[in-house]
Motif scaffolding. Sequence first.
Motif, PDB file in Angstrom:
ATOM      1  N   MET A   1      28.854 -47.211 -36.610  1.00 11.58           N
ATOM      2  CA  MET A   1      28.728 -45.967 -35.865  1.00 11.58           C
ATOM      3  C   MET A   1      27.287 -45.784 -35.400  1.00 11.58           C
ATOM      4  O   MET A   1      26.348 -45.919 -36.184  1.00 11.58           O
ATOM      5  N   THR A   2      27.121 -45.488 -34.122  1.00 12.13           N
ATOM      6  CA  THR A   2      25.793 -45.234 -33.578  1.00 12.13           C
ATOM      7  C   THR A   2      25.424 -43.783 -33.800  1.00 12.13           C
ATOM      8  O   THR A   2      26.148 -42.871 -33.397  1.00 12.13           O
ATOM      9  N   GLN A   7      17.135 -35.742 -29.858  1.00 11.82           N
ATOM     10  CA  GLN A   7      17.398 -34.973 -28.654  1.00 11.82           C
ATOM     11  C   GLN A   7      18.894 -34.793 -28.434  1.00 11.82           C
ATOM     12  O   GLN A   7      19.361 -33.712 -28.071  1.00 11.82           O
ATOM     13  N   GLN A   8      19.654 -35.847 -28.663  1.00 11.22           N
ATOM     14  CA  GLN A   8      21.104 -35.753 -28.508  1.00 11.22           C
ATOM     15  C   GLN A   8      21.710 -34.797 -29.531  1.00 11.22           C
ATOM     16  O   GLN A   8      22.621 -34.024 -29.212  1.00 11.22           O
ATOM     17  N   ALA A  12      23.696 -31.279 -28.662  1.00 12.72           N
ATOM     18  CA  ALA A  12      25.056 -31.006 -29.145  1.00 12.72           C
ATOM     19  C   ALA A  12      25.109 -29.692 -29.922  1.00 12.72           C
ATOM     20  O   ALA A  12      26.046 -28.896 -29.762  1.00 12.72           O
ATOM     21  N   LEU A  13      24.109 -29.451 -30.747  1.00 10.99           N
ATOM     22  CA  LEU A  13      24.109 -28.255 -31.595  1.00 10.99           C
ATOM     23  C   LEU A  13      23.830 -26.975 -30.818  1.00 10.99           C
ATOM     24  O   LEU A  13      24.212 -25.884 -31.255  1.00 10.99           O
ATOM     25  N   THR A  14      23.168 -27.097 -29.659  1.00 13.29           N
ATOM     26  CA  THR A  14      22.798 -25.905 -28.885  1.00 13.29           C
ATOM     27  C   THR A  14      23.649 -25.740 -27.626  1.00 13.29           C
ATOM     28  O   THR A  14      23.337 -24.891 -26.777  1.00 13.29           O
ATOM     29  N   ASP A 230      16.683 -27.383 -37.030  1.00  8.75           N
ATOM     30  CA  ASP A 230      16.019 -28.640 -37.388  1.00  8.75           C
ATOM     31  C   ASP A 230      16.767 -29.351 -38.514  1.00  8.75           C
ATOM     32  O   ASP A 230      16.971 -30.576 -38.469  1.00  8.75           O
ATOM     33  N   TRP A 231      17.161 -28.589 -39.543  1.00 10.94           N
ATOM     34  CA  TRP A 231      17.862 -29.215 -40.665  1.00 10.94           C
ATOM     35  C   TRP A 231      19.245 -29.718 -40.243  1.00 10.94           C
ATOM     36  O   TRP A 231      19.700 -30.784 -40.686  1.00 10.94           O
ATOM     37  N   GLN A 232      19.920 -28.981 -39.370  1.00 12.46           N
ATOM     38  CA  GLN A 232      21.213 -29.437 -38.868  1.00 12.46           C
ATOM     39  C   GLN A 232      21.059 -30.731 -38.059  1.00 12.46           C
ATOM     40  O   GLN A 232      21.888 -31.637 -38.153  1.00 12.46           O
ATOM     41  N   SER A 233      19.999 -30.821 -37.271  1.00  9.73           N
ATOM     42  CA  SER A 233      19.791 -32.026 -36.460  1.00  9.73           C
ATOM     43  C   SER A 233      19.453 -33.227 -37.338  1.00  9.73           C
ATOM     44  O   SER A 233      19.864 -34.356 -37.041  1.00  9.73           O
ATOM     45  N   ILE A 234      18.727 -32.997 -38.432  1.00 11.71           N
ATOM     46  CA  ILE A 234      18.422 -34.086 -39.363  1.00 11.71           C
ATOM     47  C   ILE A 234      19.706 -34.639 -39.969  1.00 11.71           C
ATOM     48  O   ILE A 234      19.877 -35.858 -40.123  1.00 11.71           O
ATOM     49  N   ALA A 235      20.638 -33.744 -40.284  1.00 10.37           N
ATOM     50  CA  ALA A 235      21.923 -34.197 -40.843  1.00 10.37           C
ATOM     51  C   ALA A 235      22.669 -35.085 -39.847  1.00 10.37           C
ATOM     52  O   ALA A 235      23.252 -36.112 -40.227  1.00 10.37           O
ATOM     53  N   LEU A 236      22.650 -34.708 -38.567  1.00  6.32           N
ATOM     54  CA  LEU A 236      23.352 -35.499 -37.555  1.00  6.32           C
ATOM     55  C   LEU A 236      22.677 -36.843 -37.323  1.00  6.32           C
ATOM     56  O   LEU A 236      23.345 -37.880 -37.213  1.00  6.32           O
TER      57      LEU A 236
END
Length: 568
Positions: A1-2, A7-8, A12-14, A230-236
Amino acid sequence: MTLPTRQQAIEALTAPGQPYELEAVEIGGCSVRVFRNAPRSLRELFEQTASELPFIVHGEERIGFAQALVRAARIAQVLVRDFGVRKGDRVAISMRNHPEWILAFTAATSIGAIAVAMNAMWQAEEMEYALDDCGARVLFADQERLDRLEGFARPPRAAVIAVRAGRLPAGAHRLEDLLAAQGEVPMPPADVGPADPAIIFYTSGSTGHPKGALSSHRAVLSALLSWELDWQSIALTSGVTPAAPEEQPATLLGIPLFHATGSHAVYLSSYRAQRRLVCMNKWDPELAAELIERERISSFVAPAAMTGDLVRVARSTGRDLSSLASVGGGGAPRAPEQVRQIDAVFDGVAPNTGWGMTETNAIGTGISGADYLARPASSGRCSAVMELRVVGDDGQALPSGERGELLVRGAGMFDGYWNRPDANAESFAADGWFRTGDVAYLDDEGYLFIVDRVKDLIIRGGENIGCGHVEAALLMHPGVHEAAVYAVPDERLGEEVGATVHGDPSLDPDELRAFLAKHLARFEIPSHLVLSGAPLPRTASGKILKRRLRDDALASLETTTSKEPTQT
C-alpha cells in the motif's frame, strides 16, 4: 500500500464534508483558511466538552469537566453581578497554576470579556504597568501577587479578587466570600462570536515594556484544531491508526498558564481530547517524574530545559515513566542531542516540537517522530491554516535554502498589540504578513530552520527577555553609567542573561542585583555580570559594540566556572 504524502493527507482531511474542512474567510482584508467546523467561541468549546470525566488534578483536588464549567459559571455571575463586567472588559489573572486560573479564564471568556494572562514572575513595577496598560476591570491574584501590590505607586484601579490568600490588601475581596453569596447558577448569557477578542497575553519585545498581544476566539481555536489536524495527518502518512486508549489520557502542566504553550498546547487542547490536566505550581523534575508515574501521564510539553531535566531524572531514578507516549517542545529550540536522548531514554515516545509565537497563538510549524529524528535542527513544516515566507532586506521572498527574516500570517494570528499602533505599524508588512524577527530558511521540502534573531532578544528556558528592557532597569541605578545586555549560551536553559556595565568605581554587584530585583522578574536579572572600569566601546555612530562585549564575556567565561562578576 502506498502511503499518502503529508500534503495529500491534509488535503483529504480538510476536504468538503470532513471534520477538519477548511474554508476561506476574509480577515483584515486578507483571505485566510479557517476550520469550518470549529466551535464558534471558547464558550462553545467549554460547553461541548462538559463531560463527567476528571479534568483538573491539583494536589489532592480533582475537578471534572462539567464541574469546572459549573464553578466557572458561578465566578462569571460574580463578575457580572458584583463588578459589572461586560463584553470586551479586561479580566486579569495573575497567579500560579491553581485551578482558579482555569476557572477565572473560563468565566471571563465565556461572557465575552478579555482574559489577560499576566506573567506571575513579574515584580510590582511590571504588574502595575500591565494592569494600567490593559485597563483591567478585575484582577484575580494569589497571595504572592497580592503581596506585590504593596509595591505599586498607587492602588490598582482594578477590583482585586483574592485566591487562596491569607492576608488581604485593603479593598480586596476573597473569592470564596463572593461565591458564598450564591448557589449553583447558570452561565450568564452572552453572544460571543469567532471574531470577538478573547485574550491578551503579554510578550517581551526587544525594547521597552512588554506588549499585550490581543487574539480572537477564532485565532485561539484555530491553534487547537491545527494541532489535532497535524496528529491526524501523521496517522495517515505513517499508516498506523492509533489504538483507542485503555485509560483516559493525561497531560502534565509543568509550565505556566500565562504562556501560550501552557495555556493553548497543554490546557486548552485538553478539552476536545478529554485529557486530565495534572497541574504543577512550579517546575520540579523529581516531582514531575513522580506525577507521571502516579497519574499515568501520557503527554508532556515544555521548553528544552525542562524536557532535558526529565531525561536526566529518567536516567537516575527508578520511576516508571512508561505511560509517556509524547514529549513535546516549545518556547525555545532543543539541541539535536536532546532529541536523540528523548528517543533513546523513553521507550516508544514520539519526540516532537514546533515553532510558534505568542502572536501566532503558539502555532506555525510542527515536526514529530522519525521526521524530527532525521532533522533535529528543524522546527517542522507549516500548519495548514498558516503561511510562511522568508524575505531578504528588500522584502522580497527568497528561494529555498537562503536565509532571511521569517514572515508569517494565517488564522492563528493575533489581532494586534493592545494600545500600540506604533508597534503594529512596525511589525506588520503588507497583506497581513507579520515580521517575526527570526532569521530562518526553508528547505526544498518546506522544513523550517531557525538560525538567528533579528530582534535583540534573549530566550531563557522559553521566556522572552528584551535586552532593552533589562538595560533600562540597569540604567535606573544611580551608579550605572552605561549598560549592554546580551545572551550567554547555557547548556540547560539555552540562553542566560549577560550584562556588561560601566559605572561608579564603588558599584557593588550584589547591591546592583538587589536593586534590579525591585524592577525585574527574577529570570530577567543578569546571571553573568561584567563590571567595566572604562566606558563601553562604541561605533562611529555612537552605538555600543554589544557583539564585542558579548564575545569578551564568553571568552572570560571559558576560563572560569564561577558566575561572580568579572572586573575589566
